[in-house]
Design an enzyme around this catalytic site. Sequence first.
Site, mmCIF file in Angstrom:
data_model
loop_
_atom_site.group_PDB
_atom_site.id
_atom_site.type_symbol
_atom_site.label_atom_id
_atom_site.label_comp_id
_atom_site.label_asym_id
_atom_site.label_seq_id
_atom_site.Cartn_x
_atom_site.Cartn_y
_atom_site.Cartn_z
ATOM 1 N N ASP A 46 61.100 102.830 2.918
ATOM 2 C CA ASP A 46 59.967 103.369 2.157
ATOM 3 C C ASP A 46 60.293 103.210 0.907
ATOM 4 O O ASP A 46 58.853 102.891 0.045
ATOM 5 C CB ASP A 46 59.889 104.931 3.177
ATOM 6 C CG ASP A 46 59.497 104.466 4.387
ATOM 7 O OD1 ASP A 46 59.200 103.202 4.960
ATOM 8 O OD2 ASP A 46 59.998 105.083 5.089
ATOM 9 N N ARG A 102 53.110 102.376 5.839
ATOM 10 C CA ARG A 102 53.327 101.983 4.330
ATOM 11 C C ARG A 102 52.381 102.078 3.264
ATOM 12 O O ARG A 102 52.223 102.630 2.497
ATOM 13 C CB ARG A 102 54.948 101.738 3.964
ATOM 14 C CG ARG A 102 55.490 102.497 2.735
ATOM 15 C CD ARG A 102 55.594 103.814 3.347
ATOM 16 N NE ARG A 102 56.191 104.618 4.540
ATOM 17 C CZ ARG A 102 56.243 106.378 5.066
ATOM 18 N NH1 ARG A 102 54.963 106.464 4.142
ATOM 19 N NH2 ARG A 102 57.337 106.540 5.912
#
Lengths: 435, 435, 435, 435
Positions: free
Chosen positions: C146, C117
Amino acid sequence: MHLILTLITSSRRLKVLHSNSMSQSKGTVVLAYSGGLDTSCILVWLKEQGYEVIAYLANVGQEEDFEAAQKKAHALGAKKVFIEDLRKEFVEEFIWPGVQANAIYEDRYLLGTSLARPCIARGQVKIAKQEGAQFVSHGATGKGNDQIRFELTCYALYPDVKIISPWRLPEFFNRFLGRNDLMEYAKNHGIPVPVTPKSPWSMDANLMHISYESGILENPKNQAPAGMYQMTTDPDKAPNTPDTLEIEFKNGVPVKVTNIHDKTTCDSALELFLYLNKIGGKHGVGRIDIIENRFIGMKSRGIYETPGGTILFHAHMDIETFTMDKEVRKIKQSLSLKFSEQLYNGFWDSPECEFVRHCINKSQEYVQGKVQLSVYKGNVYILGRESPSSLYNRDLVSMNVQGDYDPCDAGGFIKINAVRLREHHRLQSKKDCKA
Amino acid sequence: MHLILTLITSSRRLKVLHSNSMSQSKGTVVLAYSGGLDTSCILVWLKEQGYEVIAYLANVGQEEDFEAAQKKAHALGAKKVFIEDLRKEFVEEFIWPGVQANAIYEDRYLLGTSLARPCIARGQVKIAKQEGAQFVSHGATGKGNDQIRFELTCYALYPDVKIISPWRLPEFFNRFLGRNDLMEYAKNHGIPVPVTPKSPWSMDANLMHISYESGILENPKNQAPAGMYQMTTDPDKAPNTPDTLEIEFKNGVPVKVTNIHDKTTCDSALELFLYLNKIGGKHGVGRIDIIENRFIGMKSRGIYETPGGTILFHAHMDIETFTMDKEVRKIKQSLSLKFSEQLYNGFWDSPECEFVRHCINKSQEYVQGKVQLSVYKGNVYILGRESPSSLYNRDLVSMNVQGDYDPCDAGGFIKINAVRLREHHRLQSKKDCKA
Amino acid sequence: MHLILTLITSSRRLKVLHSNSMSQSKGTVVLAYSGGLDTSCILVWLKEQGYEVIAYLANVGQEEDFEAAQKKAHALGAKKVFIEDLRKEFVEEFIWPGVQANAIYEDRYLLGTSLARPCIARGQVKIAKQEGAQFVSHGATGKGNDQIRFELTCYALYPDVKIISPWRLPEFFNRFLGRNDLMEYAKNHGIPVPVTPKSPWSMDANLMHISYESGILENPKNQAPAGMYQMTTDPDKAPNTPDTLEIEFKNGVPVKVTNIHDKTTCDSALELFLYLNKIGGKHGVGRIDIIENRFIGMKSRGIYETPGGTILFHAHMDIETFTMDKEVRKIKQSLSLKFSEQLYNGFWDSPECEFVRHCINKSQEYVQGKVQLSVYKGNVYILGRESPSSLYNRDLVSMNVQGDYDPCDAGGFIKINAVRLREHHRLQSKKDCKA
Amino acid sequence: MHLILTLITSSRRLKVLHSNSMSQSKGTVVLAYSGGLDTSCILVWLKEQGYEVIAYLANVGQEEDFEAAQKKAHALGAKKVFIEDLRKEFVEEFIWPGVQANAIYEDRYLLGTSLARPCIARGQVKIAKQEGAQFVSHGATGKGNDQIRFELTCYALYPDVKIISPWRLPEFFNRFLGRNDLMEYAKNHGIPVPVTPKSPWSMDANLMHISYESGILENPKNQAPAGMYQMTTDPDKAPNTPDTLEIEFKNGVPVKVTNIHDKTTCDSALELFLYLNKIGGKHGVGRIDIIENRFIGMKSRGIYETPGGTILFHAHMDIETFTMDKEVRKIKQSLSLKFSEQLYNGFWDSPECEFVRHCINKSQEYVQGKVQLSVYKGNVYILGRESPSSLYNRDLVSMNVQGDYDPCDAGGFIKINAVRLREHHRLQSKKDCKA
């Protein structure tokens, strides 16, 4: 280049005296010599056992007539006598890392002795290697922390060294059961005997602190006697006017002290630390009376006075919190706890302490700025602080300025933090219903 | 049985005043009411928005004319007003666990506000449930910690509650941009306006401490102004004679305080704590000026005075180290760090804080005994201590008694501890040779 | 020099396509585009809202037809499309620090998504700055980790950025209540609709792992369906012959992998990692089915397959313990726990994570050597290891060699360690007597 | 009542044999007797030194002909022989707390020997006190952990005991330099000599695990020889069909195991653990080959097989994460790290370990439910789980259900978490500008 400078410095520092060496000795011992009754007797006793003895006396700021001690060691038959002024490296290489760490043992003790021990032992090992001595010796007792601190540094830096610790040898400690036996031995061997009576406690002094323990202090309920303290004024005799200082830090280390009133300024490490000792001492700062846990598993009672170290402890804590990110601070705090314990237990020269010192030093990168404080009647009062690298943002925190901050966000923050708590309650209620 | 007693107690404590309720309201809000300008305006504003308002005012030891506040709330249209004396439970259920833990945030702040917040919020939630109110409200700002502490407790104990936080609602904070707007609103709505000018900082007071922040204190370099402190005497005006106390602990909690000189004795929790406040306050104990890290991620400047709490912090630390095993102490210390952070961040009513409180309480099983200390010119000096469950063994530690202890063992201990260090050195030397 | 090289590399990597820009737009958004239904709809929706959209698609090793995705974004009206191959930097700058740390979340999850990420977000921010875009956007949901990982990196690296998170905007999530609404919208806006039915779970893939969650997996008792896994063979279909590898480490990072049997060798980071994926995948290594705690406070069920990462986890753990001092290891372990949590929670680009990465990297200085292992039926078996900087000393540990070690020392070591325990017992007995 | 039952049980368990005692002995020694060559020689040697010897042999699940061992000890001149079946208390009082803790040393070793040692030593101390023996003795070497674990428990429970550790006594270890010397001594003193050749490694077995070390395993690169393992099938010979189990936990402890296929059920602690050993052993579960750090500061190589313990480790981890709050889990994890280290180092009977066990046990209050798993080719695969006290909330986490959760809150949560990161960036940029 750096090395050469160091050598010059240390050759200037060292005053070496040669004496006649014995033939067919068991080998050479470098003895950590203090000039006092105990290590004088040990010096003679070691010779009696067949060793050649080199006396090593480090100046870490204790009150001592070094010249006299040197003559005395020589007179007692030391083959050589090394007197070394380690004050600067004690401050810069040992006390400063302690300041960066906010090192404190069991929440109270600022570790003055623990910091000095590896500094002295390192010096002694250097001499032992230089002189080809296979042995080192010291006068620390068998119940304390100092034997450990001393010996771990010796083993770490000189793994093949043999250590003679008389107070742990039955042939020694069974012969010298009390002070009287030492006095007797001294008289019989031409060792000058102290004329003043021994104080009813023992002391360890260096430029960072004096510790007091044993004797009448062994009763944990006994109050420390008046007149015991030597570095600090009794708070009730301290001046009625505070001193106000500004301490400047760079890299987590003090680089300048200014007395706001009389404009005194110090900016070298040793001088600065001695000045803080003077101011702290004058106002009775840094006395503690504690029970502590020795590494060896027993509790002991110790009384300490650490004037300059206490001022720095408060000042550094303040500038650190001002400039260090909150989460970095938490991690650094856990490292400091480990560092303090390593230090107390004698593991300065260990891989883990080297690692932790590295990490703590890294954390101090932006710990810079000035702290204003007043010293008064045993207290250190922080008055204000400023820094070019502060993470304090007045506009952000101000109640009168909204700035870039949207208060609505806080609602979401709280709601999300409450998710877990509400789930927990949901489950608890279900249980309560059932029960 | 216990339940019934509690109910009787609380019905005695509660002074409820009914007022006329509006018809067709949006619902009922229990408002944490302080009697001041802000929450008075909020009370009226909430009614304006269509809510019925119950005012809740907890007495946690702050200076306040509770009767007047009650009348005022009533006059402003509160449907009911609850004024509750929580001082005893604040000391016993919140401050005592803090004492057991040696709770301290970022090494300096004794958490006076953090301890009071969940106590007050718990009381408010109790009323909300009892009165069937779906809403609670408070006057905390959107940048601080208190909103979080308040709301997390509410969500934890009353998961379905709706919280109205006016200072986070655009329709409120855009209408009341400064104090003047509030004053204006007050005048227009018959809200009595304070006659004395507001101090140029904000304050939060309870029986544990007073905190000062904001306004002129927002400049971190500005020294706190003379005359600001309200619980403690300025050290330079403090008496020239110390007070000497003996504090007795059981289970890590103070159970008795004796003034050695005048023989004053206190042995109930609230009375004892108030007495320590009195003594600490008289001698100027417990002032700090710090930068702290709010949960919300910003640094703020806070000034606190915590007289009694500071005395207890030192006394408890001492008796704890005297009676608690060294390794238990280390583990307990790490739990206390967590507890202090939970507390500061508002997680008193969380599963993790309940767990940690349980563990810390367990650790205090043998923390009992008496500590003697003197309080003087801003300082707390520990003088001595005694305990029936001390792990301090005078014979074991004494330099003059060998006891059961064989000093030779220490040699083995040190050698084994050095195994690792010597291996490390062996490897380092190999590397240095290669390089 | 380094900078220039980087720029050349990245200009080679970037395939930029220009499209016509709208006039009078609300501004430019860089959208993390995946090529799938969700982000295609978001792309169109953002344009509908009046933004110019730049599509950003990072190649971190997921299976994807990047060319097709590019064309599609262009067709949907993206002003520009950036497709960037980040695989090398993902391995070297993100996975390697994870390997050094033995990073693992809640004892089980190897953090494949958490590592990718910040790598992707960093790339996206670079484009946003380069293109002068004030906005970034993504398709992450409002309940997951996320969104946090993505946005924290954006705010950290580009503090003034505005983030558009459609799945948290009522105007978006109320319009698209389910997949059908998206399909409908796609059809109406010329967005190509997937022809294969959606699997009844969601997936996130990169070269480190694939994660599976949601849908039928939301029932924590439901077993993962056969045929779900894509990177790893089912263990019961895995080969009956193991592969035996030797992995060489320098500075805690793998630098060479050798297959003992077929002599395959890899020594560049990306190639080496892909090879370990291949071997691990072939033998079904690295599957877990867990419940985990999201940062947001809810528990979720996740299934992961991490073939190469699992092999490296075991190999690195082994070489580290072989070469790192015991006490350094303990401190490093506590840092790794913190690192793993920071990583999971999205704080890669935080001061605390930078600090911890620095410290962990320092700890890896001597973590070098070779580990032999076999991979078989879902398992990684460590077979042996060797290192030039091992602290393992065969003579020291051998039962048949006394070496430098005096067994008598152990007696002293134990006796001193028992001091505390005997004191504790002494006190307990006293209590028992009394009771 | 409980006490009486226990006494009955233990009188049933104990098989005591009296033998003639010597006159004018140095005292009585209780020897931890294994029936093997070493402790047989020690038994005779102790008699030779003038002690009366009581042989103590604990059954903790090792393969042993206890009847034969008993006869042998008697024949060698033991005054009494105690053979005690400790298997049930080993599982319930030692292994179960290990399971609750997820106890694991240095991330890999499940502590089978560490758990057994205090169990055995406790039994031996009980006999020593009961029989009025002042001495205890054991056959552990002077370089290992077992001497420490054994002796710390003895000192803790029987502070005045004298410990005879022959392998640390020069008069013993200088006499018996190798196995040949023991064989020679055995022949000369009528001690039966083992007929099978000794394996080229040493072993320690109990019902939790077998450990292998020393001999050819001392070379850390040498692969463990085929045929060494005794509790577990080689994975390549393991069945091609998995066993699927359901394990039920209450209070963090397994209370029932069900084999889903053949419906086998076990619900008593010992039986259940032995069944898991059987299943795990059949499928080759729980083998590790590691380097570990002994308490004494040296690294050693150990190979372990822990079939049932490994299954329980995975199952407990799963049910715990399913039912325990995230933040409680983190604190419990740090306590477990401490517990594992205490255990490994021999501090089971210490105040700190008692404290930590208490806390961990408290944390297990709601750790209950069922875990489904399959055991196959050396692996334990978690398949699913269910619990009446799970904190997993499917509606809350579901991607398809909004539930009580407002996704907008996440935006605020992230923004507030980013406050610090943006401030940090602000400061860094300022610095970069300056530099």
